[in-house]
Write a protein that holds these residues in place. Structure first.
Motif, mmCIF file in Angstrom:
data_model
loop_
_atom_site.group_PDB
_atom_site.id
_atom_site.type_symbol
_atom_site.label_atom_id
_atom_site.label_comp_id
_atom_site.label_asym_id
_atom_site.label_seq_id
_atom_site.Cartn_x
_atom_site.Cartn_y
_atom_site.Cartn_z
ATOM 1 N N PRO A 21 -9.269 -52.605 32.324
ATOM 2 C CA PRO A 21 -8.042 -51.985 32.839
ATOM 3 C C PRO A 21 -7.349 -51.068 31.834
ATOM 4 O O PRO A 21 -6.755 -50.058 32.226
ATOM 5 N N GLY A 22 -7.440 -51.389 30.545
ATOM 6 C CA GLY A 22 -6.840 -50.516 29.535
ATOM 7 C C GLY A 22 -7.526 -49.166 29.481
ATOM 8 O O GLY A 22 -6.881 -48.125 29.280
ATOM 9 N N SER A 62 2.978 -50.810 23.175
ATOM 10 C CA SER A 62 4.064 -51.788 23.370
ATOM 11 C C SER A 62 4.526 -51.822 24.817
ATOM 12 O O SER A 62 4.764 -52.899 25.385
ATOM 13 N N LEU A 63 4.650 -50.663 25.439
ATOM 14 C CA LEU A 63 5.106 -50.616 26.832
ATOM 15 C C LEU A 63 4.085 -51.236 27.780
ATOM 16 O O LEU A 63 4.439 -52.045 28.655
ATOM 17 N N ALA A 64 2.817 -50.875 27.609
ATOM 18 C CA ALA A 64 1.793 -51.427 28.496
ATOM 19 C C ALA A 64 1.612 -52.922 28.254
ATOM 20 O O ALA A 64 1.377 -53.679 29.206
ATOM 21 N N ALA A 220 1.386 -49.124 36.478
ATOM 22 C CA ALA A 220 0.229 -49.519 37.292
ATOM 23 C C ALA A 220 -0.714 -50.449 36.540
ATOM 24 O O ALA A 220 -1.549 -51.111 37.172
ATOM 25 N N TYR A 221 -0.591 -50.528 35.227
ATOM 26 C CA TYR A 221 -1.483 -51.371 34.433
ATOM 27 C C TYR A 221 -1.469 -52.824 34.920
ATOM 28 O O TYR A 221 -2.507 -53.482 34.992
ATOM 29 N N GLY A 222 -0.290 -53.328 35.287
ATOM 30 C CA GLY A 222 -0.204 -54.697 35.780
ATOM 31 C C GLY A 222 -0.987 -54.922 37.060
ATOM 32 O O GLY A 222 -1.525 -56.012 37.298
#
Length: 430
Positions: A21-22, A62-64, A220-222
């Motif tokens: 996903p990253g 940090s945000l992701a 959207a990463y989550g």
């Protein structure tokens, strides 16, 4: 989202093989516009702003990480978190955050659809010019929009992730290969890690720190880690490794394009056209300097960067819209309401693809562009500050609440994005 492997824990000693996903987030977040912005910064200031690119990468990590930690620790999506902030209206189905996101995602999607299709079409039209496959730029834009729709219509995550990984591999070979080809000045590269602000560089510095790789795809990463089957805190270490790898790739692309700008354009004082078309100017410079083969290789990488952003948004933001719509309809507890086969997911896919085609045939309306710019400028401050709120409240289990470093990065991001938003809004309404 699929519930496959929802109860599973990550196999020991296999974390590197699980990442994905990253990489999807990195491929989606770094588009042609980001490459141009970094290239221009390198062409104007050489290596002097390299430190800003590094800080920007750390900020995105940090945000992701905060988005992923919220999803795994709380078992809720980021939109569920937003919907819990403040009093609800209409039976608790909407609140201020929901209304902002709903308006934003509709207006943003309409304008972004046309932008993404055009950005993907530019390198393809240049590659196939003077061949039997030569078509008008608008025709290629529409074809690629429909192709993106087809590729993510059924929302099968494993092949989607493989496709995105393949496009990242093409970008890696192209962008990093160009950086090696232009022979970076290593001592100057090292000196660029020391923070300096050359005259006239403040805007470019803020843009490198806050802009490159920073879009709605961070949120959207989550959803992508959910599609991957990662559920619960047992996956926290895997998510953090995955996130660091993905945004390290983002940072590598940024540094590589800064090198290309510094070595190829800065010394020769070559200026690029604005927007994505600046990459076509770089193609001409590369062909003159290194020959047609290098130009073709670059256009292939340009296409990989643009098209990966297109399909990443088509898939990821459509999932977010489906989640939003399930809340509006009072079905937030129904997993079927947010799957890729749900009607809201597919409706938003259609919204991203077909209505924006009208913008390909007209000058973009001023009022729509102002709304798009204003809503877009506010999204990153909204994301950073709401994450700060969510991860320091009882909504997050105590063990996984933010510590001083995460809070400092989220707060710094919030302040930076507010400054960038203010500047964007001032330029829009000037």
């Amino acid at each position: 989202m699929t519930d496959a492997h929802a109860a599973a824990t990550p196999p020991s000693g296999a974390r590197w093989r699980l990442i994905g996903p990253g990489i999807v987030a990195a491929a989606t977040g770094v588009g042609a516009g980001d490459l141009v912005a970094t290239l221009v910064a390198g062409s104007k200031f050489g290596y002097a702003l390299l430190w800003a690119a590094v800080i920007g990468t750390l900020l995105k990590i940090s945000l992701a990480e905060a988005v992923g930690r919220w999803s795994l620790a709380s078992g809720r999506t980021i939109f569920e978190g937003w919907s819990s902030l403040g009093p609800g209206w209409f039976g608790g189905r909407l609140n201020w955050a929901s209304v902002y996101f709903g308006v934003y995602v509709v207006v943003w999607g309409f304008v972004y659809g046309a932008t993404a299709m055009t950005a993907s079409a530019l390198p393809l039209a240049a590659l196939l010019d003077r061949t039997p496959l030569a078509l008008d730029l608008k025709a290629w834009a529409m074809i690629l929009g429909v192709l993106g729709l087809i590729l993510v219509w059924f929302n099968r995550y494993p092949p989607f992730e493989k496709l995105m990984t393949g496009l990242v591999a093409v970008m890696f070979v192209t962008v990093v290969g160009l950086a090696v080809l232009v022979a970076p000045d290593l001592p100057a590269l090292v000196r660029g890690l020391a923070p300096t602000l050359p005259a006239g560089s403040a805007f470019y510095t803020l843009g490198l720190i806050g802009g490159v790789g920073g879009t709605i795809t961070l949120a959207a990463y989550g959803y992508w880690i959910g599609q991957k089957g990662w559920r619960g805190p047992a996956w926290m270490r895997v998510m953090r490794l995955d996130n660091r790898v993905g945004y390290a790739v983002t940072g590598l692309f940024v540094v590589a394009m800064l090198i290309v700008g510094a070595e190829l354009l800065h010394a020769s004082s070559i200026a690029l056209a604005g927007g994505d078309r600046g990459l076509l100017d770089l193609d001409r410079v590369l062909r003159e300097r290194f020959g047609d083969a290098v130009g073709v290789m670059f256009l292939v990488g340009f296409f990989a960067a643009s098209f990966s952003s297109l399909i990443g948004v088509w898939q990821g933001v459509s999932l977010m819209f489906a989640d939003f719509w399930s809340h509006v309809r009072g079905r937030s507890g129904d997993p079927a309401a947010t799957t890729g086969s749900s009607r809201p997911y597919r409706a938003y896919l259609l919204w991203l693809t077909f209505p924006p085609m009208a913008l390909l045939f007209m000058d973009r309306p001023f009022g729509l562009i102002v709304a798009y710019g204003a809503l877009g400028a506010l999204f990153m401050p909204f994301l950073a500050l709401t994450l700060l709120w969510l991860l320091n409240s009882k909504r997050t289990p105590a063990e996984w609440r933010s510590r001083w470093l995460s809070n400092a990065m989220l707060a710094a991001g919030g302040v930076l994005f507010c400054v960038l938003a203010g500047r964007e809004l001032m330029s829009l309404f000037a």
